[in-house]
Design a protein around this motif. Structure first.
Motif, PDB file in Angstrom:
ATOM      1  N   PRO A   1       0.843  -1.189   0.000  1.00 17.86           N
ATOM      2  CA  PRO A   1       0.000   0.000   0.000  1.00 17.86           C
ATOM      3  C   PRO A   1       0.889   1.255   0.000  1.00 17.86           C
ATOM      4  O   PRO A   1       1.777   1.374   0.844  1.00 17.86           O
ATOM      5  N   VAL A   2       0.629   2.181  -0.933  1.00 17.45           N
ATOM      6  CA  VAL A   2       1.424   3.409  -1.013  1.00 17.45           C
ATOM      7  C   VAL A   2       0.466   4.590  -1.131  1.00 17.45           C
ATOM      8  O   VAL A   2      -0.494   4.541  -1.908  1.00 17.45           O
ATOM      9  N   GLY A   3       0.749   5.646  -0.364  1.00 20.85           N
ATOM     10  CA  GLY A   3      -0.093   6.838  -0.465  1.00 20.85           C
ATOM     11  C   GLY A   3      -0.034   7.684   0.777  1.00 20.85           C
ATOM     12  O   GLY A   3       1.031   7.893   1.353  1.00 20.85           O
ATOM     13  N   GLU A   4      -1.228   8.161   1.194  1.00 15.91           N
ATOM     14  CA  GLU A   4      -1.305   9.016   2.373  1.00 15.91           C
ATOM     15  C   GLU A   4      -1.234   8.162   3.630  1.00 15.91           C
ATOM     16  O   GLU A   4      -1.331   6.941   3.577  1.00 15.91           O
ATOM     17  N   ARG A   5      -1.112   8.861   4.777  1.00 17.16           N
ATOM     18  CA  ARG A   5      -1.018   8.164   6.047  1.00 17.16           C
ATOM     19  C   ARG A   5      -2.257   7.278   6.307  1.00 17.16           C
ATOM     20  O   ARG A   5      -2.138   6.190   6.862  1.00 17.16           O
ATOM     21  N   SER A   6      -3.445   7.763   5.892  1.00 15.73           N
ATOM     22  CA  SER A   6      -4.652   7.037   6.269  1.00 15.73           C
ATOM     23  C   SER A   6      -5.397   6.413   5.087  1.00 15.73           C
ATOM     24  O   SER A   6      -6.381   5.724   5.294  1.00 15.73           O
ATOM     25  N   ASP A   7      -4.978   6.673   3.859  1.00 20.59           N
ATOM     26  CA  ASP A   7      -5.515   5.868   2.766  1.00 20.59           C
ATOM     27  C   ASP A   7      -4.505   5.779   1.634  1.00 20.59           C
ATOM     28  O   ASP A   7      -3.736   6.703   1.388  1.00 20.59           O
ATOM     29  N   GLN A   8      -4.536   4.624   0.995  1.00 18.11           N
ATOM     30  CA  GLN A   8      -3.467   4.301   0.043  1.00 18.11           C
ATOM     31  C   GLN A   8      -4.031   3.570  -1.179  1.00 18.11           C
ATOM     32  O   GLN A   8      -5.196   3.206  -1.219  1.00 18.11           O
TER      33      GLN A   8
ATOM     34  N   GLY B   1      14.178  -7.559 -16.327  1.00 22.67           N
ATOM     35  CA  GLY B   1      14.885  -6.330 -16.007  1.00 22.67           C
ATOM     36  C   GLY B   1      13.982  -5.111 -15.882  1.00 22.67           C
ATOM     37  O   GLY B   1      14.408  -4.070 -15.391  1.00 22.67           O
ATOM     38  N   ALA B   2      12.716  -5.244 -16.298  1.00 20.11           N
ATOM     39  CA  ALA B   2      11.821  -4.070 -16.255  1.00 20.11           C
ATOM     40  C   ALA B   2      10.855  -4.162 -15.076  1.00 20.11           C
ATOM     41  O   ALA B   2      10.502  -5.251 -14.638  1.00 20.11           O
ATOM     42  N   LEU B   3      10.439  -2.996 -14.585  1.00 25.85           N
ATOM     43  CA  LEU B   3       9.451  -2.938 -13.509  1.00 25.85           C
ATOM     44  C   LEU B   3       8.122  -2.470 -14.079  1.00 25.85           C
ATOM     45  O   LEU B   3       8.069  -1.522 -14.857  1.00 25.85           O
ATOM     46  N   ASP B   4       7.057  -3.159 -13.670  1.00 26.49           N
ATOM     47  CA  ASP B   4       5.718  -2.758 -14.093  1.00 26.49           C
ATOM     48  C   ASP B   4       4.887  -2.571 -12.827  1.00 26.49           C
ATOM     49  O   ASP B   4       4.978  -3.382 -11.915  1.00 26.49           O
ATOM     50  N   THR B   5       4.103  -1.494 -12.753  1.00 27.56           N
ATOM     51  CA  THR B   5       3.297  -1.248 -11.550  1.00 27.56           C
ATOM     52  C   THR B   5       1.829  -1.101 -11.923  1.00 27.56           C
ATOM     53  O   THR B   5       1.490  -0.372 -12.850  1.00 27.56           O
ATOM     54  N   ARG B   6       0.964  -1.824 -11.203  1.00 23.29           N
ATOM     55  CA  ARG B   6      -0.474  -1.620 -11.390  1.00 23.29           C
ATOM     56  C   ARG B   6      -1.116  -1.371 -10.023  1.00 23.29           C
ATOM     57  O   ARG B   6      -0.572  -1.765  -8.984  1.00 23.29           O
ATOM     58  N   VAL B   7      -2.281  -0.701 -10.052  1.00 23.43           N
ATOM     59  CA  VAL B   7      -3.027  -0.444  -8.820  1.00 23.43           C
ATOM     60  C   VAL B   7      -4.094  -1.522  -8.693  1.00 23.43           C
ATOM     61  O   VAL B   7      -4.937  -1.673  -9.580  1.00 23.43           O
ATOM     62  N   ALA B   8      -4.062  -2.277  -7.589  1.00 28.65           N
ATOM     63  CA  ALA B   8      -5.034  -3.355  -7.400  1.00 28.65           C
ATOM     64  C   ALA B   8      -6.334  -2.821  -6.824  1.00 28.65           C
ATOM     65  O   ALA B   8      -7.413  -3.226  -7.234  1.00 28.65           O
ATOM     66  N   THR B   9      -6.237  -1.912  -5.865  1.00 28.53           N
ATOM     67  CA  THR B   9      -7.436  -1.387  -5.203  1.00 28.53           C
ATOM     68  C   THR B   9      -7.059  -0.202  -4.328  1.00 28.53           C
ATOM     69  O   THR B   9      -5.877   0.065  -4.103  1.00 28.53           O
ATOM     70  N   LEU B  10      -8.056   0.510  -3.826  1.00 28.10           N
ATOM     71  CA  LEU B  10      -7.826   1.504  -2.778  1.00 28.10           C
ATOM     72  C   LEU B  10      -7.865   0.761  -1.453  1.00 28.10           C
ATOM     73  O   LEU B  10      -8.562  -0.243  -1.324  1.00 28.10           O
ATOM     74  N   CYS B  11      -7.141   1.254  -0.480  1.00 31.89           N
ATOM     75  CA  CYS B  11      -7.083   0.527   0.787  1.00 31.89           C
ATOM     76  C   CYS B  11      -6.719   1.454   1.933  1.00 31.89           C
ATOM     77  O   CYS B  11      -6.379   2.621   1.730  1.00 31.89           O
ATOM     78  N   ARG B  12      -6.783   0.914   3.136  1.00 28.52           N
ATOM     79  CA  ARG B  12      -6.529   1.689   4.346  1.00 28.52           C
ATOM     80  C   ARG B  12      -5.747   0.818   5.321  1.00 28.52           C
ATOM     81  O   ARG B  12      -6.324  -0.028   5.987  1.00 28.52           O
ATOM     82  N   PHE B  13      -4.447   1.012   5.318  1.00 27.77           N
ATOM     83  CA  PHE B  13      -3.568   0.241   6.202  1.00 27.77           C
ATOM     84  C   PHE B  13      -2.993   1.146   7.289  1.00 27.77           C
ATOM     85  O   PHE B  13      -2.971   2.365   7.126  1.00 27.77           O
ATOM     86  N   VAL B  14      -2.500   0.540   8.354  1.00 26.34           N
ATOM     87  CA  VAL B  14      -1.755   1.304   9.367  1.00 26.34           C
ATOM     88  C   VAL B  14      -0.457   1.802   8.712  1.00 26.34           C
ATOM     89  O   VAL B  14       0.013   1.209   7.740  1.00 26.34           O
ATOM     90  N   PRO B  15       0.124   2.893   9.223  1.00 24.00           N
ATOM     91  CA  PRO B  15       1.322   3.441   8.589  1.00 24.00           C
ATOM     92  C   PRO B  15       2.550   2.532   8.736  1.00 24.00           C
ATOM     93  O   PRO B  15       2.764   1.941   9.793  1.00 24.00           O
ATOM     94  N   LEU B  16       3.324   2.460   7.652  1.00 24.31           N
ATOM     95  CA  LEU B  16       4.634   1.816   7.707  1.00 24.31           C
ATOM     96  C   LEU B  16       5.575   2.780   8.416  1.00 24.31           C
ATOM     97  O   LEU B  16       5.646   3.950   8.070  1.00 24.31           O
TER      98      LEU B  16
END
Ligand code: SAH
Length: 215
Positions: free
Chosen positions: A176-183, A193-208
């Protein structure tokens, strides 16, 4: 009255997972097998299969079952992998990952929770291929790197570069990447050798927390 835990698990898998689109049969059967009620605090045991995160102390929670399933499914594990989990918490997700891969290493920054995860994994007999280490997992765990898969159970302000460095090719990272309270739950795939990024869903995790987490 003691609940029929197997029946509760079955209902959870059907209603919360299968019906919402979790398809990977290995993930579904892992979650039918791991006794979630053994990973929640005893006062919350009756809520073990509810459709929510549950407090486990120290301001932390065991993730909602659907989120654990979605993250495990996104890693596309087939059996021979070594997986790093950042944020062991109760040890539940680590137990699920241990059932899907050859080896799971779960790192936890709160020492009391690392101890809780170890005790839960030991009591449920899930500790043969799952180890819990103490430390700041925002920096990964270089001692056992690189990993076929990495699962992060806490929200990061940005994609921690240490974790990307510790990912094999091919390899998958779910975080989960984003704001403190929603990501956004990101699935990062390294291939050829290449990186691909997709968004699976919106979520709300405790902060790392930690070096590449929230200060
Ligand atoms: N996977 C857990 C969910 C735990 S919630 C389960 O199934 O129960 C997220 C966890 O991440 C918390 O226990 C928190 O203490 C831990 N955490 C937060 N920042 C961390 C960091 N930098 N390194 C390791 N663990 C961290």
């Amino acid at each position: 009255m003691i609940p029929d835990w197997a029946a509760e698990r079955n209902r959870m898998v059907e209603k919360q997972l299968r019906r919402r689109g979790i398809r990977d049969e290995r993930v579904l059967s892992a979650m039918l097998e791991i006794p979630r009620e053994q990973f929640v605090p005893s006062e919350s045991r009756l809520l073990a299969y509810s459709d929510d995160p549950i407090p486990i102390g120290h301001g932390q929670t065991i993730s909602q079952p659907y989120m654990t399933a979605l993250m495990a499914e996104a890693l596309e594990l087939r059996g021979p992998e070594t997986v790093l989990e950042v944020g062991a918490g109760s040890g539940y997700a680590a137990a699920v990952l241990g059932r899907l891969a050859a080896r799971a290493i779960a790192i936890e920054i709160v020492p009391q929770l690392a101890e809780l995860a170890r005790a839960n994994l030991r009591r449920t007999g899930r500790d043969a291929n799952v180890v819990v280490v103490d430390g700041d997992g925002s920096l990964g765990y270089p001692a056992a790197a690189p990993y076929d898969a990495i699962s992060v159970a806490a929200g990061a302000p940005e994609l921690p570069q240490a974790l990307v460095r510790q990912l094999k090719d091919p390899g998958r990272l779910v975080i989960p990447v984003g704001e403190r309270s929603d990501q956004e739950l990101l699935v990062v795939t390294r291939r050829g050798g290449a990186l691909d990024t997709r968004v699976a869903t919106l979520c709300r995790f405790v902060p790392l927390r930690g070096g590449e987490g929230w200060k």
